[in-house]
Write a protein that holds these residues in place. Structure first.
Motif, PDB file in Angstrom:
ATOM      1  N   MET A 126      -1.829  11.678  -0.007  1.00  0.00           N
ATOM      2  CA  MET A 126      -3.020  10.731  -0.903  1.00  0.00           C
ATOM      3  C   MET A 126      -2.689   9.226  -0.231  1.00  0.00           C
ATOM      4  N   TYR A 127      -3.581   8.339  -0.595  1.00  0.00           N
ATOM      5  CA  TYR A 127      -3.358   6.860  -0.477  1.00  0.00           C
ATOM      6  C   TYR A 127      -3.453   6.127  -1.544  1.00  0.00           C
ATOM      7  N   ALA A 128      -2.292   5.163  -2.125  1.00  0.00           N
ATOM      8  CA  ALA A 128      -2.997   4.177  -3.194  1.00  0.00           C
ATOM      9  C   ALA A 128      -2.878   2.515  -3.322  1.00  0.00           C
ATOM     10  N   GLN A 129      -3.164   1.882  -3.767  1.00  0.00           N
ATOM     11  CA  GLN A 129      -2.725   0.027  -4.082  1.00  0.00           C
ATOM     12  C   GLN A 129      -2.568  -0.120  -6.125  1.00  0.00           C
ATOM     13  N   ARG A 130      -2.455  -0.963  -5.595  1.00  0.00           N
ATOM     14  CA  ARG A 130      -2.316  -1.607  -7.035  1.00  0.00           C
ATOM     15  C   ARG A 130      -2.989  -3.294  -6.658  1.00  0.00           C
ATOM     16  N   THR A 135       0.770  -1.277  -0.022  1.00  0.00           N
ATOM     17  CA  THR A 135      -0.371  -0.133   0.304  1.00  0.00           C
ATOM     18  C   THR A 135       1.131   1.529  -0.309  1.00  0.00           C
ATOM     19  N   LEU A 136       0.268   2.330  -0.492  1.00  0.00           N
ATOM     20  CA  LEU A 136       1.171   3.622  -1.520  1.00  0.00           C
ATOM     21  C   LEU A 136       1.182   4.678  -0.930  1.00  0.00           C
ATOM     22  N   GLY A 137       1.470   5.660   0.356  1.00  0.00           N
ATOM     23  CA  GLY A 137       1.007   6.407   0.605  1.00  0.00           C
ATOM     24  C   GLY A 137       2.107   7.945   0.910  1.00  0.00           C
TER      25      GLY A 137
END
Length: 465
Positions: free
Chosen positions: A288-292, A279-281
């Protein structure tokens, strides 16, 4: 936003996995041993753990729309060990108490993964940890301070990376450093929620949907279709708490928005990396926060319009075009090779924010009223800890158990003052986030490692620090 982008419709997660078949509403007045108000993660985890611990309990869950309609079905799919208010609890109750809270959250990530496996819930869980990146000098300074603080709270297994090591994980344009913790996983929140709801029903818990609760009072949960009477009434409504009688100023419903791309081809992933599916922040103030995702999309979220006047909540997750454009700009800035990709879905949801930004789990032993929430965006994991904590509090109060490690955590029975009345609430929140966005823009063009004064002032006013 292109004409092919689905806007609203609850969330991408429901568009992908389908709206569940409706459960029957409450048929009339009834009784229970425990009545849980809210069919999201908090309510379902609470029902799950209570029924597992005391199988003879008669437990009823009341949900206004359908299970997972709120934040539980609209979030970024981050199962991670963050908990709102830990630093405040350290100041109030001591460092050791906050360390115990953090350790409980670390273990919560593993607990959710364990239960999903035990209950055969296929929720696209990938235990890749959490990676937070920095791409300005000020962000890098905050990242290093953050990393040092987390180690002080017992996270000895986290690592700090420079630009080269960061790029080996995820090639975020301009990233100058990152910090990684193993205490995190990517998941599909709706698949987890549907599986959990099914597991709860299989244990013998009754779930009534399309049953909005209009008032909660000792031993009573009032709905248009009847009243459930129970010794314990548990409010598990998070960002929708403001819709209950007398609760408009309890927790502020903060809006968060997301986009999901089309599945990206291998050529694009070759430029990005992200093979660990962390998980990417980031360390921006308006973060922001993101996931693949499991099917190779990028799902990315952040603040758009942060708050609606009068603590209003949306109906179907529809998102303003300007917010969708802003999130796409963030996506392309992070990963320029996504500039031509299609945005398949955009949606919004609300999360619960207490005035002091501290999550809590509470049981009032004089009234039998309990509640948990105020997760400030960290609810996928924290809701599980809340469910186990409410279980222990009820068992202790009913004489079926004694104090436990969970009931001794510093967030238990924490009290917080109400939010200011309107229009102060609306003005305050919008002014704060305007300050955060301005601070982010100025830090992006500055070589100084110092956090911008606007952001520091906003933190003090908001109560975040």
């Amino acid at each position: 936003m292109s004409s092919s982008t689905i806007n609203g419709g609850i969330s991408f997660w429901y568009a992908q996995d389908g709206i569940p078949a409706p459960r029957e509403p409450l048929p009339g007045d009834t009784t229970a041993d425990v009545c849980v108000v809210g069919g999201g993660f908090t309510g379902l985890w609470t029902a799950y753990y209570l029924k597992k611990a005391v199988p003879f309990l008669n437990i009823t869950v009341l949900e206004g729309k359908f299970c997972g309609y709120g934040a539980s079905g609209r979030n970024g799919g981050w199962l991670y060990n963050g908990i709102a208010g830990r630093d405040s609890y350290a100041r109030k109750y001591g460092h050791d108490a906050a360390v115990r809270l953090q350790q409980a959250m670390n273990g919560t990530v593993d607990e959710v993964v364990r239960v999903a496996a035990d209950e055969n819930i296929a929720a696209d869980i990938h235990h890749g940890g959490v990676l937070k990146v920095a791409y300005t000098p000020a962000q890098l300074a905050r990242l290093k301070d953050f990393h040092t603080t987390e180690i002080a709270f017992g996270e000895s297994d986290r690592t700090l990376h420079g630009a080269r090591e960061t790029a080996e994980r995820v090639r975020v344009t301009g990233a100058v450093g990152s910090a990684w913790t193993p205490h995190g996983a990517r998941l599909h929140p709706v698949k987890l929620l549907k599986g959990l709801a099914a597991a709860v029903e299989a244990l013998g818990v009754t779930i009534h949907e399309s049953t909005p609760v209009t008032d909660i009072k000792p031993k009573h949960a009032v709905t248009p279709y009847g009243t459930v009477r129970a010794p314990y009434i548990l409010r598990c409504t998070e960002g929708f708490t403001a819709g209950l009688k007398g609760r408009r100023r309890s927790w502020l419903p903060m809006n968060s928005s997301m986009i999901a791309t089309e599945p990206l081809p291998a050529a694009v992933w070759d430029t990005i990396g992200w093979e660990g599916r962390e998980t990417l922040g980031d360390m921006a103030h308006a973060y922001m926060y993101a996931q693949r995702t499991a099917d190779d999309r990028i799902a990315l979220g952040g603040r758009g319009v942060p708050y609606r006047y009068g603590s209003r909540t949306d109906n179907d997750g529809r998102t303003q075009s300007a917010t969708i454009a802003a999130l796409r700009d963030i996506l392309v800035r992070l990963f320029p090779t996504t500039a031509g990709v299609r945005i398949d879905h955009a949606w919004s949801g609300v999360l619960g924010v207490p005035r002091d930004w501290c999550a809590t789990a509470t049981l009032d032993r004089t009234t039998g009223l309990g509640w948990a929430g105020g997760y400030v965006g960290s609810g996928v994991a924290t809701a599980n800890l809340a469910g186990r904590t409410l279980r222990d509090l009820i068992q202790q109060d009913s004489g079926q158990g004694g104090p436990t490690d969970l009931t001794a955590l510093p967030w238990v029975n924490h009290k917080v003052r109400k939010w200011e009345p309107e229009p102060l609430r609306w003005l305050g929140v919008h002014t704060l986030y305007a300050a955060y966005r301005t601070a982010d823009r100025r830090e992006a063009t500055s070589s100084t490692p110092t956090t911008h004064p606007l952001a520091r002032a906003a933190d003090r006013v908001s109560g975040r620090h």
